[in-house]
Enzyme design. Sequence first.
Site, PDB file in Angstrom:
ATOM      1  N   ARG A 157       5.006  -4.411  -4.311  1.00 25.38           N
ATOM      2  CA  ARG A 157       5.631  -4.371  -2.987  1.00 25.38           C
ATOM      3  C   ARG A 157       4.574  -4.263  -1.884  1.00 25.38           C
ATOM      4  O   ARG A 157       4.581  -5.042  -0.925  1.00 25.38           O
ATOM      5  CB  ARG A 157       6.580  -3.167  -2.894  1.00 25.38           C
ATOM      6  N   ILE A 158       3.669  -3.292  -2.017  1.00 29.02           N
ATOM      7  CA  ILE A 158       2.674  -3.089  -0.946  1.00 29.02           C
ATOM      8  C   ILE A 158       1.675  -4.243  -0.937  1.00 29.02           C
ATOM      9  O   ILE A 158       1.322  -4.766   0.126  1.00 29.02           O
ATOM     10  CB  ILE A 158       1.957  -1.730  -1.118  1.00 29.02           C
ATOM     11  N   CYS A 208      -2.692  -1.537  -7.259  1.00 26.30           N
ATOM     12  CA  CYS A 208      -2.084  -1.324  -8.572  1.00 26.30           C
ATOM     13  C   CYS A 208      -1.891   0.183  -8.766  1.00 26.30           C
ATOM     14  O   CYS A 208      -2.602   0.984  -8.158  1.00 26.30           O
ATOM     15  CB  CYS A 208      -2.957  -1.909  -9.677  1.00 26.30           C
ATOM     16  N   PRO A 209      -0.932   0.568  -9.597  1.00 27.95           N
ATOM     17  CA  PRO A 209      -0.759   2.000  -9.870  1.00 27.95           C
ATOM     18  C   PRO A 209      -1.914   2.509 -10.728  1.00 27.95           C
ATOM     19  O   PRO A 209      -2.665   1.725 -11.318  1.00 27.95           O
ATOM     20  CB  PRO A 209       0.549   2.064 -10.656  1.00 27.95           C
ATOM     21  N   ARG A 237      -4.708   4.881  -5.359  1.00 29.06           N
ATOM     22  CA  ARG A 237      -5.002   6.182  -5.967  1.00 29.06           C
ATOM     23  C   ARG A 237      -6.517   6.284  -6.165  1.00 29.06           C
ATOM     24  O   ARG A 237      -7.168   5.310  -6.578  1.00 29.06           O
ATOM     25  CB  ARG A 237      -4.301   6.329  -7.325  1.00 29.06           C
ATOM     26  N   GLU A 266      -8.013  15.603  -4.493  1.00 31.64           N
ATOM     27  CA  GLU A 266      -7.476  15.767  -3.135  1.00 31.64           C
ATOM     28  C   GLU A 266      -6.888  17.163  -2.978  1.00 31.64           C
ATOM     29  O   GLU A 266      -6.023  17.528  -3.772  1.00 31.64           O
ATOM     30  CB  GLU A 266      -6.410  14.714  -2.867  1.00 31.64           C
ATOM     31  N   HIS A 285      -5.318  10.849   3.010  1.00 30.49           N
ATOM     32  CA  HIS A 285      -4.084  10.425   2.337  1.00 30.49           C
ATOM     33  C   HIS A 285      -2.892  10.384   3.303  1.00 30.49           C
ATOM     34  O   HIS A 285      -1.883  11.074   3.111  1.00 30.49           O
ATOM     35  CB  HIS A 285      -3.788  11.345   1.134  1.00 30.49           C
TER      36      HIS A 285
HETATM   37  P1  NAI Z   1       4.667  -1.634  -7.168  1.00 29.08           P
HETATM   38  O1  NAI Z   1       5.111  -1.046  -8.456  1.00 29.08           O
HETATM   39  O2  NAI Z   1       5.630  -2.406  -6.350  1.00 29.08           O
HETATM   40  O3  NAI Z   1       3.399  -2.579  -7.421  1.00 29.08           O
HETATM   41  C1  NAI Z   1       2.380  -2.305  -8.322  1.00 29.08           C
HETATM   42  C2  NAI Z   1       1.907  -3.636  -8.896  1.00 29.08           C
HETATM   43  O4  NAI Z   1       0.770  -3.387  -9.708  1.00 29.08           O
HETATM   44  C3  NAI Z   1       2.952  -4.338  -9.760  1.00 29.08           C
HETATM   45  O5  NAI Z   1       3.150  -5.667  -9.320  1.00 29.08           O
HETATM   46  C4  NAI Z   1       2.351  -4.291 -11.151  1.00 29.08           C
HETATM   47  O6  NAI Z   1       2.680  -5.432 -11.944  1.00 29.08           O
HETATM   48  C5  NAI Z   1       0.874  -4.250 -10.831  1.00 29.08           C
HETATM   49  N1  NAI Z   1       0.042  -3.818 -11.928  1.00 29.08           N
HETATM   50  C6  NAI Z   1       0.347  -2.997 -12.961  1.00 29.08           C
HETATM   51  N2  NAI Z   1      -0.703  -2.876 -13.808  1.00 29.08           N
HETATM   52  C7  NAI Z   1      -1.682  -3.647 -13.271  1.00 29.08           C
HETATM   53  C8  NAI Z   1      -3.019  -3.939 -13.697  1.00 29.08           C
HETATM   54  N3  NAI Z   1      -3.519  -3.426 -14.817  1.00 29.08           N
HETATM   55  N4  NAI Z   1      -3.744  -4.756 -12.914  1.00 29.08           N
HETATM   56  C9  NAI Z   1      -3.238  -5.293 -11.790  1.00 29.08           C
HETATM   57  N5  NAI Z   1      -1.976  -5.051 -11.367  1.00 29.08           N
HETATM   58  C10 NAI Z   1      -1.225  -4.243 -12.098  1.00 29.08           C
HETATM   59  O7  NAI Z   1       4.041  -0.410  -6.331  1.00 29.08           O
HETATM   60  P2  NAI Z   1       3.800  -0.340  -4.755  1.00 29.08           P
HETATM   61  O8  NAI Z   1       5.013   0.190  -4.080  1.00 29.08           O
HETATM   62  O9  NAI Z   1       3.221  -1.610  -4.287  1.00 29.08           O
HETATM   63  O10 NAI Z   1       2.688   0.823  -4.700  1.00 29.08           O
HETATM   64  C11 NAI Z   1       1.394   0.615  -5.268  1.00 29.08           C
HETATM   65  C12 NAI Z   1       0.638   1.925  -5.331  1.00 29.08           C
HETATM   66  O11 NAI Z   1       0.378   2.394  -4.002  1.00 29.08           O
HETATM   67  C13 NAI Z   1       1.420   3.094  -5.972  1.00 29.08           C
HETATM   68  O12 NAI Z   1       1.269   3.117  -7.365  1.00 29.08           O
HETATM   69  C14 NAI Z   1       0.802   4.307  -5.342  1.00 29.08           C
HETATM   70  O13 NAI Z   1      -0.217   4.804  -6.180  1.00 29.08           O
HETATM   71  C15 NAI Z   1       0.191   3.795  -4.044  1.00 29.08           C
HETATM   72  N6  NAI Z   1       0.771   4.399  -2.837  1.00 29.08           N
HETATM   73  C16 NAI Z   1      -0.077   5.058  -1.972  1.00 29.08           C
HETATM   74  C17 NAI Z   1       0.405   5.628  -0.806  1.00 29.08           C
HETATM   75  C18 NAI Z   1      -0.506   6.321   0.172  1.00 29.08           C
HETATM   76  O14 NAI Z   1      -0.025   7.091   1.021  1.00 29.08           O
HETATM   77  N7  NAI Z   1      -1.808   6.104   0.169  1.00 29.08           N
HETATM   78  C19 NAI Z   1       1.857   5.597  -0.514  1.00 29.08           C
HETATM   79  C20 NAI Z   1       2.651   4.821  -1.447  1.00 29.08           C
HETATM   80  C21 NAI Z   1       2.101   4.265  -2.591  1.00 29.08           C
END
Ligand code: NAI
Length: 319
Positions: A157-158, A208-209, A237, A266, A285
């Site tokens: 998504r992001i 990525c997570p 992260r 953190e 953060h």
């Molecule tokens: P999402 O689940 O929509 O997207 C994550 C993507 O990473 C997915 O498309 C998935 O297929 C992909 N992925 C999984 N394993 C992978 C790998 N080995 N290599 C490459 N891609 C891989 O999650 P979203 O909403 O986009 O969030 C992403 C991350 O952002 C979260 O996991 C979280 O850690 C972080 N985050 C940080 C925030 C902040 O305040 N700094 C706030 C919200 C999220």
Amino acid sequence: MKIVVLDGYTLNPGDLSWEGLEALGEVALYDRTDEKDIVARVGDAEYVFVNKTPMKRETLQQLGNLKFIGVLATGYNVVDVDAAKEFGIAVTNIPTYGTTAVAQYVFALLLEICHHVGEHGNTVKQGEWSRSADFCYWHYPLIELAGKTMGIIGMGRIGKNAAKIANAFGMKVVAYDEYQDSSIVSDQLQYVELDRLFAEADVISLHCPLFEGTKGIINKSNIGKMKDGVLIINTSRGPLIVEEDLAEALKSGKVGGAAVDVLSQEPPGMENPLVKAPNTIITPHIAWAPKESRKRLMDIAVANLEKYLQGTPVNVVNA
Ligand code: NAI
């Protein structure tokens, strides 16, 4: 019905309301909780909300009544989800509250690297422009994004939102993800293998997570595959980056700049190698934290518990 919020302060430092949760049960609200106090505070409660308080196997083992952990964040690596599943505890997260805010923040960081707006603004207030012999000056190389390539690791998504903004700036996007969405491929957006992304990107942004497989994905060996002067942005992260390796690469100039909103620990200790690394911006953060996204987060957290209680759970990450 007892609901315990173990670390609610960062979600709601006082500008939001807990009334949605209070309508569902008796709420014990803690701003923050030390790991050693978790068991005493949760006691016999069945419903718990956490943001960054770690819920490890040995803790969960001691919480016999616990049925539900609502993580007040997208990333849920603070909970041992496998152990929770084993003990019959549903873990929910908040998948989408901060998508636009985090994508916007990627560009707040990137544009700061490109222009150092804050620092240049400060020099004007300190009188430097008034004393200047010329009509302008700048203290850093200024960077134009149009025509450059952004490498996005994790096209969820992001990542997809950040890609749209990158395209709007005239950047080409190369993306790496284990799952590919062919509907978004265009002249300006292609999926590539990771090594090609490292080789082609002028800017790399991590989305990525944090999993075992992604931990340390930015390391000495992979940095060696990148363009000289590459810029690295991390809003995902901290442990995705081997911080010592990035700090070395910033010192040598191999990496031209880094901006990170997350660190391996953190809050960090001042001995964190990135704290003293050159050309590095670190923010505490905050990508997720505009009031608009925290309000969405609060509403979804309440809805997650409501749905669970109705027997139609949503956003469960360990089903
Ligand atoms: P999402 O689940 O929509 O997207 C994550 C993507 O990473 C997915 O498309 C998935 O297929 C992909 N992925 C999984 N394993 C992978 C790998 N080995 N290599 C490459 N891609 C891989 O999650 P979203 O909403 O986009 O969030 C992403 C991350 O952002 C979260 O996991 C979280 O850690 C972080 N985050 C940080 C925030 C902040 O305040 N700094 C706030 C919200 C999220």
